[in-house]
Design a protein around this motif. Structure first.
Motif: not given
Length: 346
Positions: A327-340
């Motif tokens: 399960x992706x961490x909340x921090x990783x999800x925020x980073x992905x969302x900013x980059x796409x």
């Protein structure tokens, strides 16, 4: 008028195109062509300007003399390298879904959940611009990543796609007319919870296909399909893909393979008022005895505690972590969302 995305799948490389560079050792790198930029490795660099205007299937040599084969990535290549928050449906399984669910041009398809959008893109390819794919995803961050991935691949927003953030059980009745959906694809933890709304949405003869990760999920959804009474006998399978090493007379299976990724189970909607024919293959004696014992305990009013209940009885147990998924961490999800963030239309 050309189909959505087809203009970006042929012709010379253009600014904004995604291209795949493969080195002599088979290592692949995917880049987005941008004038003035360079692609660097520890062994030299390639100028993007040297690729813009070249035909698909060209080669380019970097400053250190390493030659790369340059091609547009196939959809199967793209989904394995695109940004992801949730695990993607592998191309081998997406192909099985499209074929075994008989997803056809112009079809109306319901999908839940979206994840990173890998299966959604295969469904959109299959239904074409005249079909409809209604995708449902509980998580806003997953939906954001999926939309951006699809936009990057097709080069624009696909006109056949609608993404709804919300629970399928609550949202589906408001999104489609009863009996108007041709196919339903469920990629979720507990698909058995959605059978009632799915049955209402499916047209007679429509196909329901579920993708599940574990044998326990497979067993529970299969029994739920049988018990529901408005579906045909479910069929379940998995697919394994093993590549082969080809070099002269040294022809042998590769040491690595795409083994188990998930199970697929499919069934079809019966006409209203029709019940499925009785099964000729009866469950094993052990299963029947277990069912009889459970019925007997229930008739006596015996209270079965959580400690005595078999695993999987409590729906609260069905979580991604319990099933062994990363399960992706909340921090990783925020980073992905900013980059796409989707690029501007080309």
């Amino acid at each position: 008028m050309s189909a959505t995305g087809s203009a970006y799948r042929r012709g010379p490389f253009r600014e904004g195109d995604r291209v795949q560079l493969t080195d002599p050792k088979g290592r692949m790198h995917t880049i987005t062509l941008t004038p003035g930029k360079q692609f660097h490795t520890h062994r030299g660099h390639v100028k993007h300007d040297d690729l813009i205007g070249e035909p698909d299937g060209s080669t380019v040599t970097n400053t250190a003399g390493t030659q790369y084969l340059v091609l547009r990535p196939l959809l199967s290549d793209y989904v394995m390298s695109m940004p992801r928050g949730a695990a993607v449906v592998y191309p081998k399984d997406a192909g099985q879904v499209i074929q075994m669910a008989d997803v056809f041009p112009g079809a109306s398809v319901v999908e839940a959940g979206v994840g990173s959008g890998a299966l959604s893109m295969s469904l959109l390819r299959a239904v074409g611009d005249t079909g409809r794919v209604h995708s449902f995803e509980r998580r806003e961050d997953f939906a954001t990543i999926a939309r951006a991935n699809a936009h990057a691949f097709f080069g624009e927003d696909h006109p056949a796609w609608t993404v709804t953030v919300g629970d399928l059980v609550e949202s589906l009745p408001d999104a489609v007319e009863p009996g108007s959906v041709d196919r339903v694809v469920l990629d979720m933890l507990a698909p058995w919870e959605c059978l009632e709304v799915v049955a209402d949405a499916l047209a007679p003869g429509g196909v329901l296909i579920c993708y599940v990760a574990t044998a326990t999920q497979l067993s529970k959804v299969g029994e739920a399909m049988r018990d529901f009474g408005t579906f045909t006998e479910p069929q379940a399978w998995e697919s394994l893909v093993r590549g082969w090493h080809l070099e002269g007379l040294a022809v042998r299976p590769q040491h690595r393979m795409h083994g188990h990724t998930g199970f697929l189970i499919s069934t079809r909607r019966l006409a209203p008022g029709v019940t499925p024919p009785p099964r000729k293959r009866r469950p094993g004696r052990g299963y029947a005895a277990q069912e009889e014992a459970a019925d007997e305990e229930a008739s006596k009013g015996t209270d079965v505690t959580a400690a005595e209940a078999p695993p999987g009885t409590d729906d609260a147990e069905w979580t991604s972590e319990a099933l062994g998924e990363r399960v992706a961490s909340a921090k990783r999800m925020r980073k992905l969302a900013r980059g796409v963030v989707p690029p501007s239309p080309r």
